[in-house]
Design a protein around this motif. Sequence first.
Motif, mmCIF file in Angstrom:
data_model
loop_
_atom_site.group_PDB
_atom_site.id
_atom_site.type_symbol
_atom_site.label_atom_id
_atom_site.label_comp_id
_atom_site.label_asym_id
_atom_site.label_seq_id
_atom_site.Cartn_x
_atom_site.Cartn_y
_atom_site.Cartn_z
ATOM 1 N N ILE A 189 20.217 8.300 1.952
ATOM 2 C CA ILE A 189 19.274 9.025 2.802
ATOM 3 C C ILE A 189 18.005 9.186 1.987
ATOM 4 O O ILE A 189 18.049 9.622 0.823
ATOM 5 N N HIS A 190 16.870 8.810 2.568
ATOM 6 C CA HIS A 190 15.611 8.922 1.830
ATOM 7 C C HIS A 190 14.455 9.186 2.782
ATOM 8 O O HIS A 190 14.577 9.018 3.996
ATOM 9 N N ALA A 191 13.349 9.640 2.210
ATOM 10 C CA ALA A 191 12.101 9.820 2.954
ATOM 11 C C ALA A 191 11.216 8.629 2.612
ATOM 12 O O ALA A 191 10.684 8.547 1.502
ATOM 13 N N PRO A 192 11.077 7.653 3.524
ATOM 14 C CA PRO A 192 10.443 6.374 3.165
ATOM 15 C C PRO A 192 8.940 6.439 2.903
ATOM 16 O O PRO A 192 8.479 6.203 1.795
ATOM 17 N N HIS A 193 8.169 6.778 3.935
ATOM 18 C CA HIS A 193 6.706 6.774 3.835
ATOM 19 C C HIS A 193 6.146 7.369 5.123
ATOM 20 O O HIS A 193 6.903 7.600 6.080
ATOM 21 N N PRO A 194 4.840 7.637 5.181
ATOM 22 C CA PRO A 194 4.271 8.203 6.405
ATOM 23 C C PRO A 194 4.603 7.352 7.628
ATOM 24 O O PRO A 194 4.541 6.128 7.584
ATOM 25 N N GLY A 195 4.963 8.004 8.704
ATOM 26 C CA GLY A 195 5.313 7.305 9.930
ATOM 27 C C GLY A 195 6.779 6.941 10.007
ATOM 28 O O GLY A 195 7.256 6.508 11.053
ATOM 29 N N ALA A 196 7.493 7.072 8.912
ATOM 30 C CA ALA A 196 8.927 6.768 8.872
ATOM 31 C C ALA A 196 9.660 8.040 8.470
ATOM 32 O O ALA A 196 9.568 8.487 7.332
ATOM 33 N N LEU A 226 0.820 -1.207 0.000
ATOM 34 C CA LEU A 226 0.000 0.000 0.000
ATOM 35 C C LEU A 226 0.856 1.259 0.000
ATOM 36 O O LEU A 226 0.558 2.237 -0.699
ATOM 37 N N TYR A 227 1.936 1.266 0.757
ATOM 38 C CA TYR A 227 2.820 2.421 0.771
ATOM 39 C C TYR A 227 3.445 2.637 -0.607
ATOM 40 O O TYR A 227 3.595 3.775 -1.062
ATOM 41 N N GLN A 228 3.832 1.544 -1.250
ATOM 42 C CA GLN A 228 4.440 1.670 -2.570
ATOM 43 C C GLN A 228 3.419 2.192 -3.588
ATOM 44 O O GLN A 228 3.722 3.054 -4.420
ATOM 45 N N GLU A 229 2.185 1.699 -3.506
ATOM 46 C CA GLU A 229 1.132 2.184 -4.395
ATOM 47 C C GLU A 229 0.805 3.650 -4.110
ATOM 48 O O GLU A 229 0.541 4.427 -5.036
ATOM 49 N N ALA A 230 0.838 4.019 -2.839
ATOM 50 C CA ALA A 230 0.599 5.419 -2.477
ATOM 51 C C ALA A 230 1.700 6.309 -3.032
ATOM 52 O O ALA A 230 1.448 7.445 -3.461
ATOM 53 N N GLU A 231 2.926 5.799 -3.040
ATOM 54 C CA GLU A 231 4.024 6.599 -3.560
ATOM 55 C C GLU A 231 3.901 6.791 -5.071
ATOM 56 O O GLU A 231 4.225 7.857 -5.597
ATOM 57 N N VAL A 232 3.429 5.773 -5.780
ATOM 58 C CA VAL A 232 3.172 5.924 -7.213
ATOM 59 C C VAL A 232 2.165 7.051 -7.429
ATOM 60 O O VAL A 232 2.358 7.932 -8.276
ATOM 61 N N ALA A 233 1.077 7.030 -6.660
ATOM 62 C CA ALA A 233 0.054 8.067 -6.780
ATOM 63 C C ALA A 233 0.601 9.428 -6.362
ATOM 64 O O ALA A 233 0.237 10.458 -6.944
ATOM 65 N N THR A 234 1.492 9.445 -5.373
ATOM 66 C CA THR A 234 2.086 10.699 -4.930
ATOM 67 C C THR A 234 2.909 11.332 -6.042
ATOM 68 O O THR A 234 2.854 12.551 -6.261
ATOM 69 N N GLN A 235 3.687 10.515 -6.754
ATOM 70 C CA GLN A 235 4.492 11.055 -7.847
ATOM 71 C C GLN A 235 3.604 11.581 -8.977
ATOM 72 O O GLN A 235 3.906 12.602 -9.600
ATOM 73 N N LYS A 236 2.497 10.905 -9.236
ATOM 74 C CA LYS A 236 1.546 11.406 -10.234
ATOM 75 C C LYS A 236 0.931 12.724 -9.770
ATOM 76 O O LYS A 236 0.737 13.656 -10.554
ATOM 77 N N TYR A 237 0.632 12.797 -8.484
ATOM 78 C CA TYR A 237 0.106 14.040 -7.913
ATOM 79 C C TYR A 237 1.134 15.165 -8.061
ATOM 80 O O TYR A 237 0.801 16.283 -8.483
ATOM 81 N N ASN A 238 2.400 14.868 -7.723
ATOM 82 C CA ASN A 238 3.442 15.883 -7.825
ATOM 83 C C ASN A 238 3.595 16.381 -9.258
ATOM 84 O O ASN A 238 3.784 17.578 -9.499
ATOM 85 N N GLY A 239 3.534 15.442 -10.215
ATOM 86 C CA GLY A 239 3.656 15.842 -11.617
ATOM 87 C C GLY A 239 2.489 16.707 -12.062
ATOM 88 O O GLY A 239 2.664 17.708 -12.765
ATOM 89 N N ALA A 240 1.274 16.326 -11.668
ATOM 90 C CA ALA A 240 0.093 17.109 -12.030
ATOM 91 C C ALA A 240 0.134 18.488 -11.388
ATOM 92 O O ALA A 240 -0.247 19.490 -12.004
ATOM 93 N N LYS A 241 0.613 18.557 -10.155
ATOM 94 C CA LYS A 241 0.703 19.854 -9.478
ATOM 95 C C LYS A 241 1.706 20.762 -10.178
ATOM 96 O O LYS A 241 1.478 21.973 -10.333
ATOM 97 N N GLU A 242 2.822 20.185 -10.604
ATOM 98 C CA GLU A 242 3.830 20.959 -11.322
ATOM 99 C C GLU A 242 3.241 21.531 -12.609
ATOM 100 O O GLU A 242 3.443 22.697 -12.952
ATOM 101 N N GLN A 243 2.474 20.698 -13.324
ATOM 102 C CA GLN A 243 1.839 21.152 -14.561
ATOM 103 C C GLN A 243 0.770 22.208 -14.291
ATOM 104 O O GLN A 243 0.630 23.182 -15.033
ATOM 105 N N ALA A 244 0.004 22.016 -13.221
ATOM 106 C CA ALA A 244 -1.039 22.985 -12.876
ATOM 107 C C ALA A 244 -0.425 24.331 -12.510
ATOM 108 O O ALA A 244 -0.934 25.386 -12.908
ATOM 109 N N ASP A 245 0.653 24.300 -11.750
ATOM 110 C CA ASP A 245 1.318 25.550 -11.376
ATOM 111 C C ASP A 245 1.827 26.285 -12.614
ATOM 112 O O ASP A 245 1.706 27.520 -12.712
#
Length: 362
Positions: free
Chosen positions: A336-343, A71-90
């Motif tokens: 060094i990385h930002a893993p997922h919520p709670g980590a 679920l965290y990995q799937e959420a990260e896929v969606a997060t990257q899509k969100y980040n890309g869409a936000k960049e385009q919207a901006d």
Amino acid sequence: MTATVASHRRTRHHPLAPLALTGSTARGARTARTATVLALAGAATATAFDGTGQAAPELTPAQVQDRVDTLYQEAEVATQKYNGAKEQADAAREELSELQDEAARRTLKLNAAKAGLGTMAAGQYRSGGIDPTVRLLLSADPQRYLDGATVLERAGSHQANAVAGYARRLGSIRQVRERAEETAERLADTEAALKKHRVTVVRKLDSAERLLDRLTEEQRQRMANEDGSGGSGAAASGGEAASQAPNPRAAQAVSYAYTALGKPYVWGATGPSAYDCSGLTQAAWQAGGISLPRTTYTQINAGSRIERSQLAPGDLVFFYSGISHVGLYIGDGKMIHAPHPGAPVRIAPIDQMPFAGAARPA
């Protein structure tokens, strides 16, 4: 009894008018959007795993961890899509604002040109009548006459220049308005994608949290320790890792990443108080003087691709087949990385996830 059906349509903003909401209207819109996201998240997670409203089966801690990781990995896929869409919207929002300003400037010039034609018409009237060309241009629908080739033929040289200038300005405003219409439509589509990806992220993370709630505190702590693989501590000092970087910019990126250790993961965040995975690497390299794109699948193409055997501190390391996670390499097989919520941001071995590639920004 006659039923009343309400019709709901998305309000279309004119592309040359400001789009932002202010005051209580904006707060109400944000509240409504938040309520919608939470409602969708709750409805989706009620049947997240077995497709029914029945109670979920008992799972072992290992099974819970496997599902949570997925679920965290799937959420990260969606997060990257969100980040890309936000960049385009901006970008679209900025472009639309520039087009609005440009249309306003050109309209001022058009009005000045029309005023000049009016002065010309007044002079002609005093000298014995208004030329038909100027009279038509000053009518309610001048474009109909500007489109005809005979207009300029019936005007004298001075009038021809004035008429031609007016025609150019009128045409340029029409072009700006058409571009603004296209940009506004693109912005609306991108904002719709933003909402979709936001709901997906919330749903995945909520499902993961529901699973974790089945575990005891001891089991959750054990899972966190296994996931941490070193926690937020440093295997080597930031100065030592930075000194091994191939250039000063990479050294600065590494030093920045060390200062972020222990800060929370928040999807969509780019610092300085919280990060998602690509937000951390973007901020680190920004400190080194290089602007990276926002998403993992665009960052991998920033700079030169390198082999795993060539890794040096500061390099970007990517994971999973969809390039959905990124970390900053610091040497000795670690990142060094930002893993997922709670980590929180932490040091971890690059063997912790399926390695997909590496890049060296330049």
